[in-house]
Design an enzyme around this catalytic site. Structure first.
Site, mmCIF file in Angstrom:
data_model
loop_
_atom_site.group_PDB
_atom_site.id
_atom_site.type_symbol
_atom_site.label_atom_id
_atom_site.label_comp_id
_atom_site.label_asym_id
_atom_site.label_seq_id
_atom_site.Cartn_x
_atom_site.Cartn_y
_atom_site.Cartn_z
ATOM 1 N N ALA A 13 0.744 -1.320 -0.078
ATOM 2 C CA ALA A 13 0.005 0.083 0.037
ATOM 3 C C ALA A 13 0.804 1.319 -0.154
ATOM 4 O O ALA A 13 0.635 2.224 -0.805
ATOM 5 C CB ALA A 13 -0.963 0.017 1.176
ATOM 6 N N GLU A 167 -0.840 -22.448 1.403
ATOM 7 C CA GLU A 167 0.307 -22.137 0.412
ATOM 8 C C GLU A 167 1.630 -22.498 1.127
ATOM 9 O O GLU A 167 2.427 -23.109 0.332
ATOM 10 C CB GLU A 167 0.500 -20.519 0.098
ATOM 11 C CG GLU A 167 -0.644 -19.923 -0.830
ATOM 12 C CD GLU A 167 -0.221 -18.869 -1.418
ATOM 13 O OE1 GLU A 167 0.179 -17.934 -0.806
ATOM 14 O OE2 GLU A 167 -0.605 -18.728 -2.751
HETATM 15 P P1 NAD Z 1 -6.909 -16.226 7.259
HETATM 16 O O1 NAD Z 1 -7.663 -15.188 8.754
HETATM 17 O O2 NAD Z 1 -7.251 -15.947 6.261
HETATM 18 O O3 NAD Z 1 -6.878 -17.770 7.964
HETATM 19 C C1 NAD Z 1 -6.720 -18.114 9.107
HETATM 20 C C2 NAD Z 1 -7.282 -19.529 9.449
HETATM 21 O O4 NAD Z 1 -6.830 -20.061 10.636
HETATM 22 C C3 NAD Z 1 -8.913 -19.542 9.270
HETATM 23 O O5 NAD Z 1 -9.105 -20.554 8.446
HETATM 24 C C4 NAD Z 1 -9.171 -19.729 10.846
HETATM 25 O O6 NAD Z 1 -10.455 -20.481 10.851
HETATM 26 C C5 NAD Z 1 -7.884 -20.403 11.407
HETATM 27 N N1 NAD Z 1 -7.769 -20.591 12.739
HETATM 28 C C6 NAD Z 1 -8.076 -19.397 13.414
HETATM 29 N N2 NAD Z 1 -7.868 -19.736 14.728
HETATM 30 C C7 NAD Z 1 -7.652 -21.209 14.849
HETATM 31 C C8 NAD Z 1 -7.311 -22.218 16.066
HETATM 32 N N3 NAD Z 1 -7.289 -21.743 17.373
HETATM 33 N N4 NAD Z 1 -7.016 -23.247 15.739
HETATM 34 C C9 NAD Z 1 -6.785 -23.756 14.057
HETATM 35 N N5 NAD Z 1 -7.270 -22.935 13.255
HETATM 36 C C10 NAD Z 1 -7.405 -21.581 13.513
HETATM 37 O O7 NAD Z 1 -5.480 -15.506 7.573
HETATM 38 P P2 NAD Z 1 -4.292 -15.862 6.481
HETATM 39 O O8 NAD Z 1 -4.439 -17.195 5.882
HETATM 40 O O9 NAD Z 1 -3.027 -15.574 6.946
HETATM 41 O O10 NAD Z 1 -4.752 -14.823 5.327
HETATM 42 C C11 NAD Z 1 -4.755 -13.465 5.782
HETATM 43 C C12 NAD Z 1 -5.138 -12.515 4.597
HETATM 44 O O11 NAD Z 1 -4.429 -12.774 3.707
HETATM 45 C C13 NAD Z 1 -6.486 -13.284 3.953
HETATM 46 O O12 NAD Z 1 -7.478 -12.177 3.681
HETATM 47 C C14 NAD Z 1 -5.902 -14.026 2.926
HETATM 48 O O13 NAD Z 1 -7.046 -14.062 1.776
HETATM 49 C C15 NAD Z 1 -4.778 -13.090 2.313
HETATM 50 N N6 NAD Z 1 -3.828 -13.931 1.637
HETATM 51 C C16 NAD Z 1 -4.105 -14.103 0.364
HETATM 52 C C17 NAD Z 1 -3.149 -15.053 -0.220
HETATM 53 C C18 NAD Z 1 -3.442 -15.127 -1.851
HETATM 54 O O14 NAD Z 1 -4.096 -14.269 -2.381
HETATM 55 N N7 NAD Z 1 -2.596 -16.055 -2.552
HETATM 56 C C19 NAD Z 1 -2.070 -15.664 0.376
HETATM 57 C C20 NAD Z 1 -1.938 -15.440 1.570
HETATM 58 C C21 NAD Z 1 -2.835 -14.657 2.353
#
Ligand code: NAD
Length: 390
Positions: A13, A167
């Protein structure tokens, strides 16, 4: 006299905001200062690659000075300590900076949800330094396994099956067998577990694509434990809500993010996960001259759900903030933030990916993998770094 625009953070950003504002203004109109704690910009969307040694640090970092070149943006390598919006002044570790317009683009931090031991005893993947730590640790687990044959050294747990978790799991699924071979460790001893609290991996994503991802990863030995939150972590043990425990030397937490604390501490209005509330022009609520963009802010999309903290959204927030800062300088009409969403692609290792593109198109396999690659190159072209990075 030129207006002084201070931009905090050179992530997706902040960097794009600085570059766009540079294009829109002359040196007589704007003095642009970009502050960042490292001298490099990180390709955060690619961090899963250096975390397992598939790529090197140099492949996911770009020198900020090389991007800025001879542009009229002054780069200051420093750490932001606090912001005084009344005095219009930012305190950095090594001094103070006053501003006419401020852009806060300081990103997010890991959300631990108060789970005991999680912060202390898990690895995270939000920076290239953290990716390096994971890679070194995994390599050491394999290197030393044959000395004591401790099975916990070959059990790798990823907590959270959002995009980051999946990923990373995809990359580990490809690289762990190679490490087993390199260090002469029995492949069948290596365990890769992904624990997810929600009833399905990649919650909210297209069901068909999720099924493809699950099948591909399970086919490479990944064991999913779904509908099961992590409730505690101790050295060498992950505790699940079911009462089960997983003995492991490697817990990597990808369970979510929250806004950085400086925003709330500086008196800006935030929501419960620490992200700033902003108006339709990306200005902090109630502020005329402070913009908050990227993972540090919270914006509802027309469907009533917040825009996700992604590179795609962050870069468009950067562009919008630049346009609106310029509009403020010129006293002309501002543009409401209305991003164009191109879809989402998640890689599943070296050769596979899933992607939901536009409103209806879905892609899997090599095609989706190439789409993810293409979006990286489009971004590099946008920041003028195509020849400076692989
Ligand atoms: P997220 O919040 O999307 O996913 C976290 C996951 O952890 C969730 O599925 C949740 O249910 C799980 N979780 C939470 N507490 C838990 C617990 N106590 N025990 C087990 N599981 C638990 O976080 P992220 O994956 O870091 O992504 C962050 C953002 O970045 C999102 O908006 C994502 O779409 C984005 N992102 C996009 C890409 C891409 O477009 N390729 C790649 C990485 C991240």
């Amino acid at each position: 006299m030129a207006k002084k625009v201070v931009i905090l953070g050179a992530g997706y950003a902040g960097l794009v905001c600085a570059l766009e504002l540079n294009k829109l203004t002359t040196a007589q109109e704007a003095e642009i200062i970009l502050v960042n704690k490292h001298e490099y910009h990180q390709l955060v969307t690619q961090l899963h690659e250096p975390a397992v040694g598939a790529k090197e640090e140099k492949d996911v970092t770009i020198s900020i000075n090389s991007i800025l070149g001879a542009k009229k943006i002054k780069f200051v390598k420093d750490v932001v300590v606090s912001i005084d919006k009344t005095a219009k002044e930012v305190t950095l570790e090594s001094g103070k900076l006053s501003y006419d317009y401020l852009v806060i683009a300081l990103g997010s931090e890991t959300e631990y949800f108060g789970i005991p031991g999680l912060k202390e005893y898990s690895y995270t993947l939000k920076s290239v330094n953290q990716a390096n730590r994971i890679r070194e640790h995994i390599e050491q687990c394999f290197q030393t396994y044959n000395q004591d044959k401790k099975d916990s050294k070959l059990t790798f747990v990823v907590g959270g099956a959002g995009f980051t978790g999946i990923e990373l799991v995809g990359e580990l699924a490809d690289m762990l067998p190679q490490l087993a071979q390199k260090y002469n460790v029995p492949k069948e001893k290596v365990k890769l577990l992904n624990v997810e609290a929600a009833p399905m991996i990649l919650p909210g994503f297209d069901e068909g694509l999720v099924a493809h991802a699950k099948q591909s990863l399970e086919g490479r030995g990944v064991k999913f434990i779904i509908g099961t939150p992590v409730v505690q972590v101790e050295p060498g043990i992950v505790h699940l809500k079911t009462g089960d425990t997983i003995p492991t030397d490697t817990m990597i937490w990808t369970g979510g993010v929250r806004g950085i604390p400086i925003v709330a501490e500086s008196g800006f209005e935030t929501e419960p996960r620490g992200r700033a509330k902003v108006d339709e022009y990306m200005r902090a609520l109630g502020e005329e001259d402070v913009w908050i963009i990227g993972d540090s802010c919270f914006v509802l999309s027309p469907n009533g759900r917040p825009y996700p903290p992604t590179a795609q959204i962050s870069t468009q927030m950067g562009e919008n903030a630049a346009v609106n800062i310029y509009a403020s300088m010129k006293h002309v009409k501002k543009e409401a933030f209305a991003p164009v969403l191109l879809g989402a692609v998640a890689s599943l290792g070296r050769k596979n990916a899933i992607g939901s593109l536009g409103k209806k198109m879905k892609a899997t396999g090599w095609l989706a993998y190439r789409v993810k690659d293409a979006s990286k190159y489009r971004y590099l072209a946008k920041i003028g770094a195509l020849l400076k990075s692989k």
